[in-house]
Structures are given as C-alpha cells and as structure tokens.
Design a protein around this motif. Structure first.
Motif, PDB file in Angstrom:
ATOM      1  N   ASP A 141      -4.574   5.282  12.557  1.00  0.00           N
ATOM      2  CA  ASP A 141      -5.991   5.069  12.877  1.00  0.00           C
ATOM      3  C   ASP A 141      -6.754   4.441  11.713  1.00  0.00           C
ATOM      4  O   ASP A 141      -7.954   4.172  11.832  1.00  0.00           O
ATOM      5  CB  ASP A 141      -6.648   6.396  13.267  1.00  0.00           C
ATOM      6  N   ILE A 142      -6.087   4.236  10.599  1.00  0.00           N
ATOM      7  CA  ILE A 142      -6.693   3.591   9.430  1.00  0.00           C
ATOM      8  C   ILE A 142      -6.081   2.202   9.304  1.00  0.00           C
ATOM      9  O   ILE A 142      -4.852   2.068   9.256  1.00  0.00           O
ATOM     10  CB  ILE A 142      -6.415   4.398   8.147  1.00  0.00           C
ATOM     11  N   PRO A 143      -6.874   1.146   9.271  1.00  0.00           N
ATOM     12  CA  PRO A 143      -6.298  -0.204   9.176  1.00  0.00           C
ATOM     13  C   PRO A 143      -5.382  -0.347   7.962  1.00  0.00           C
ATOM     14  O   PRO A 143      -5.753   0.016   6.843  1.00  0.00           O
ATOM     15  CB  PRO A 143      -7.531  -1.106   9.054  1.00  0.00           C
ATOM     16  N   ALA A 144      -4.196  -0.856   8.201  1.00  0.00           N
ATOM     17  CA  ALA A 144      -3.210  -0.961   7.127  1.00  0.00           C
ATOM     18  C   ALA A 144      -3.709  -1.822   5.972  1.00  0.00           C
ATOM     19  O   ALA A 144      -3.479  -1.501   4.797  1.00  0.00           O
ATOM     20  CB  ALA A 144      -1.901  -1.525   7.680  1.00  0.00           C
ATOM     21  N   ALA A 145      -4.402  -2.913   6.277  1.00  0.00           N
ATOM     22  CA  ALA A 145      -4.883  -3.801   5.215  1.00  0.00           C
ATOM     23  C   ALA A 145      -5.888  -3.089   4.318  1.00  0.00           C
ATOM     24  O   ALA A 145      -5.877  -3.278   3.093  1.00  0.00           O
ATOM     25  CB  ALA A 145      -5.502  -5.057   5.819  1.00  0.00           C
ATOM     26  N   GLU A 146      -6.757  -2.262   4.920  1.00  0.00           N
ATOM     27  CA  GLU A 146      -7.746  -1.537   4.120  1.00  0.00           C
ATOM     28  C   GLU A 146      -7.062  -0.490   3.238  1.00  0.00           C
ATOM     29  O   GLU A 146      -7.393  -0.332   2.060  1.00  0.00           O
ATOM     30  CB  GLU A 146      -8.771  -0.871   5.033  1.00  0.00           C
ATOM     31  N   TRP A 147      -6.105   0.243   3.821  1.00  0.00           N
ATOM     32  CA  TRP A 147      -5.393   1.257   3.034  1.00  0.00           C
ATOM     33  C   TRP A 147      -4.620   0.606   1.893  1.00  0.00           C
ATOM     34  O   TRP A 147      -4.693   1.048   0.744  1.00  0.00           O
ATOM     35  CB  TRP A 147      -4.442   2.042   3.942  1.00  0.00           C
ATOM     36  N   ASP A 148      -3.889  -0.450   2.192  1.00  0.00           N
ATOM     37  CA  ASP A 148      -3.030  -1.063   1.180  1.00  0.00           C
ATOM     38  C   ASP A 148      -3.820  -1.797   0.105  1.00  0.00           C
ATOM     39  O   ASP A 148      -3.296  -2.032  -0.991  1.00  0.00           O
ATOM     40  CB  ASP A 148      -2.014  -1.989   1.835  1.00  0.00           C
ATOM     41  N   ALA A 149      -5.072  -2.152   0.389  1.00  0.00           N
ATOM     42  CA  ALA A 149      -5.912  -2.713  -0.669  1.00  0.00           C
ATOM     43  C   ALA A 149      -6.124  -1.694  -1.782  1.00  0.00           C
ATOM     44  O   ALA A 149      -6.261  -2.065  -2.956  1.00  0.00           O
ATOM     45  CB  ALA A 149      -7.261  -3.146  -0.099  1.00  0.00           C
ATOM     46  N   LEU A 150      -6.120  -0.407  -1.435  1.00  0.00           N
ATOM     47  CA  LEU A 150      -6.205   0.659  -2.433  1.00  0.00           C
ATOM     48  C   LEU A 150      -4.823   1.024  -2.975  1.00  0.00           C
ATOM     49  O   LEU A 150      -4.666   1.318  -4.163  1.00  0.00           O
ATOM     50  CB  LEU A 150      -6.834   1.923  -1.828  1.00  0.00           C
ATOM     51  N   ALA A 151      -3.824   1.022  -2.098  1.00  0.00           N
ATOM     52  CA  ALA A 151      -2.515   1.593  -2.441  1.00  0.00           C
ATOM     53  C   ALA A 151      -1.593   0.637  -3.173  1.00  0.00           C
ATOM     54  O   ALA A 151      -0.637   1.074  -3.818  1.00  0.00           O
ATOM     55  CB  ALA A 151      -1.819   2.088  -1.173  1.00  0.00           C
ATOM     56  N   SER A 152      -1.828  -0.657  -3.103  1.00  0.00           N
ATOM     57  CA  SER A 152      -0.890  -1.617  -3.676  1.00  0.00           C
ATOM     58  C   SER A 152      -0.564  -1.340  -5.143  1.00  0.00           C
ATOM     59  O   SER A 152       0.611  -1.346  -5.522  1.00  0.00           O
ATOM     60  CB  SER A 152      -1.426  -3.039  -3.505  1.00  0.00           C
ATOM     61  N   PRO A 153      -1.551  -1.044  -6.003  1.00  0.00           N
ATOM     62  CA  PRO A 153      -1.192  -0.760  -7.404  1.00  0.00           C
ATOM     63  C   PRO A 153      -0.373   0.517  -7.572  1.00  0.00           C
ATOM     64  O   PRO A 153       0.344   0.665  -8.561  1.00  0.00           O
ATOM     65  CB  PRO A 153      -2.563  -0.632  -8.094  1.00  0.00           C
ATOM     66  N   ALA A 154      -0.495   1.449  -6.620  1.00  0.00           N
ATOM     67  CA  ALA A 154       0.207   2.736  -6.738  1.00  0.00           C
ATOM     68  C   ALA A 154       1.658   2.653  -6.306  1.00  0.00           C
ATOM     69  O   ALA A 154       2.450   3.538  -6.636  1.00  0.00           O
ATOM     70  CB  ALA A 154      -0.515   3.803  -5.911  1.00  0.00           C
ATOM     71  N   GLY A 155       2.019   1.618  -5.559  1.00  0.00           N
ATOM     72  CA  GLY A 155       3.422   1.420  -5.241  1.00  0.00           C
ATOM     73  C   GLY A 155       3.824   1.782  -3.826  1.00  0.00           C
ATOM     74  O   GLY A 155       3.017   2.186  -2.989  1.00  0.00           O
ATOM     75  N   LEU A 156       5.121   1.663  -3.579  1.00  0.00           N
ATOM     76  CA  LEU A 156       5.695   1.812  -2.241  1.00  0.00           C
ATOM     77  C   LEU A 156       5.368   3.148  -1.601  1.00  0.00           C
ATOM     78  O   LEU A 156       5.055   3.222  -0.399  1.00  0.00           O
ATOM     79  CB  LEU A 156       7.214   1.649  -2.334  1.00  0.00           C
ATOM     80  N   TYR A 157       5.427   4.244  -2.379  1.00  0.00           N
ATOM     81  CA  TYR A 157       5.397   5.574  -1.780  1.00  0.00           C
ATOM     82  C   TYR A 157       4.007   6.032  -1.355  1.00  0.00           C
ATOM     83  O   TYR A 157       3.857   7.116  -0.803  1.00  0.00           O
ATOM     84  CB  TYR A 157       6.051   6.575  -2.728  1.00  0.00           C
ATOM     85  N   LEU A 158       3.008   5.202  -1.601  1.00  0.00           N
ATOM     86  CA  LEU A 158       1.674   5.451  -1.054  1.00  0.00           C
ATOM     87  C   LEU A 158       1.227   4.318  -0.147  1.00  0.00           C
ATOM     88  O   LEU A 158       0.063   4.260   0.249  1.00  0.00           O
ATOM     89  CB  LEU A 158       0.664   5.663  -2.183  1.00  0.00           C
TER      90      LEU A 158
END
Length: 333
Positions: free
Chosen positions: A11-28
């Motif tokens: 229910d959370i857009p993947a692009a929005e989540w991954d804009a935050l998560a990309s620096p944290a790596g694969l497991y987030l």
C-alpha cells in the motif's frame, strides 16, 4: 509531520519507499520487505511519516512471536538480557539496518522525523507487551538512535564490503598489496584449471540443489540444517524477489557442487548465500572464487561500485580489500 501505521507495504508506493531506502541497501528495499512480510513468525507494520504530502521517514516494525534465527534473539546477542517478547524495528533479515530518513532533511527536521519513528516503535511495543530494539544498525544511525531513545548502543559485530574502483577486475587488484595480488591470481588460476563448468542461473531453476549445498555449509559450521527446509527458503526467496537473484554455479560431471547467490541493488552486488558439496570439490579455492572473485567480475560488468559481504570471516574479507564498519543494537524507549 503526520505519523501513520500501514499494515501492508504494497500500500506504500515502491518509488517513494525506495527513495528513502536506497542508501540503506537491499534489506530495507521495498521488494525485499514485501518478500518478507508473509513470514508467519512475526506481525509486521510500517511506520511512515509524511510532511506536506511527501514521505520523509519510514521503518518496518516486527512484533516477533517466534524467532528462528539466533542472531536476531536479543537475549542471545546483547549481554545481560533475559528472554522477552521483542519488537524489532527496521530490517529483520540481512544484518544491516537503519531508520529510513529523507537525505535532504535539515538536522532539526531529521531529529523530529526520527523521534516519530522511535515513538511509533515504542507505542506498538507497549500495546503488544514487547520491548523495542533496533538491531545491526550502522555507526552514524546508531548514535542518532541512541540519542533519540535515551539509551546507549551495544556493539554487536562488523559489516564488510569491498569497494570496487575503476571499471575492471585489474582495477580492483591494483588497490591491493603486491603479495595479495599474487595470491589472488594463483587462486583464480587454480579454479580455472580445475575444469568446472560455470553456469549462471535463476534461483528458481536450482533452489532444490542449492538448498542441499547450503545445508552442507551450515552443517560444516556447526548449525543443524535440513536440506528440504533450505530449499524451501530459497524457493520462497525466488518467488518473493521476482527471481531477480543471480546464481553462479560450478558443475562437475554435470552436477552442481558449489554456488553463490547475489542480488544487484543500488549500485552494489549483495552476496546472499553460498553452498558446497564438500566431497566433490577439487581443492581449487572454490569458496574464494564464488564468494569474491566471480561476483566482483559480475559487479564490474554491471557498473556496480561495491560488493557487500556482511558479517563473519572478517579476516578473509579484509585480506581481499574489504572495509568494515561496526554494527550496533539500540534499545528503544
């Protein structure tokens, strides 16, 4: 800022989540967390913070019912703790964790957003009679979290990754001492001369065989492992990750005898698993080639700039150019 809890990461857009998560790596990443959320051993929610309609902070929250992995049992890895129900904030698998915060937040806004995430973890933990913990958090984030939680971080382990300068394997070698370069060339030559057939496969094509080899590795290191269970975990991972993992496999007499599994994500190759049929190996440095040298070649082929190796066997990793950083546990409030 508005804090909400979401029950399904889809229910959370993947692009929005991954804009935050990309620096944290694969497991987030959105895809990895979506693949994990059907795990029946924990109840999962996602705390998200919006500001002006934009997602600026997030964290998955796992209320753990049963923890099959001893390295995620707080009472076994943090001194002086007794068994208790736990809420794990952040990544629950992969041994690398961080609160997800928008990189362009000003310091005061960053602290405010982080405080919302800490509050969400504490409130859900209180409602479930659990203790909140953030495990395997990197240095900078651990200091921020400790300040927000009013607790002191506890050092758990170290994370390792090999930076990959330039554009070729020779560029990687050039950054190592001369004796190490000679040793690596010798190990690569021995592997090439061993006569293995190398195949690149999708995980779904070989999960059963790879699971049996992974079980052998676990048994060799003193961990009981059922080959069928390991195969099941790999099949589930292949399905959950849309079969995006790459398996490098060595075959002898048309039989897989060794493999490594990795993922490409955010400019890094993430080593996930490896396994061996020890009775059929040819004493040709199979481990070093499948875990280090062949993934490094694959990383360069995809213009990646690092190979992530995770915890354990740190001496072997640093000898081959890995840099390490501390991983911490932080108790929530």
């Amino acid at each position: 800022m508005i804090l909400t809890l979401v029950d399904d990461i889809l229910d959370i857009p993947a692009a929005e989540w991954d804009a935050l998560a990309s620096p944290a790596g694969l497991y987030l990443s959105h895809q990895w967390l979506a693949a994990q959320q059907q795990d029946p051993t924990a109840e999962v929610h996602y705390a998200v913070v919006h500001d002006g309609g934009h997602l600026i902070a997030a964290v998955p929250l796992y209320v753990v019912d049963t923890e099959p992995n001893s390295l995620y049992r707080v009472h076994e890895i943090v001194p002086g703790r007794t068994p208790a129900r736990t809420l794990l904030a952040g990544a629950r698998r992969g041994y690398l964790n961080a609160p997800l915060l928008h990189p362009r937040l000003a310091p005061a806004r960053r602290r405010e957003a982080l405080s919302h995430l800490v509050t969400a973890a504490g409130s859900l933990a209180s409602a479930r009679a659990a203790q909140p913990w953030w495990l395997y958090v990197t240095d900078t984030e651990a200091a921020e979290l400790a300040a927000a939680c009013g607790t002191r971080p506890v050092r758990l382990s170290q994370d390792a990754r090999i930076p990959l300068p330039g554009s070729t394997f020779d560029d990687y070698l050039a950054g190592l001492p001369s004796k190490r370069r000679v040793s690596i060339r010798r190990e690569r030559r021995a592997f090439a001369e061993a006569g293995y057939e190398l195949r690149t496969l999708r995980l779904s094509e070989c999960a059963g065989t790879a699971g049996a080899l992974l079980a052998q590795l676990q048994e060799r290191h003193g961990h009981s492992a059922d080959p069928a269970a390991m195969a099941g975990l790999l099949r589930d991972q292949a399905a959950g990750m849309a079969d995006t993992g790459t398996v490098l496999a060595a075959y002898a007499d048309d039989r897989m005898v060794a493999f490594s599994l990795y993922y490409h994500h955010a400019g890094t190759v993430w080593l996930r698993a490896t396994g061996y049929d020890y009775a059929r190996l040819r004493a040709a440095h199979e481990y070093f080639n499948l875990v280090y040298y062949l993934p490094i070649e694959a990383a360069y082929a995809h213009c990646a700039t690092a190979l992530h190796l995770g915890m354990e066997s740190l001496h072997a990793k640093t000898l081959r150019g890995a840099v390490t950083s501390s991983l911490w546990a932080v108790q929530g409030r």
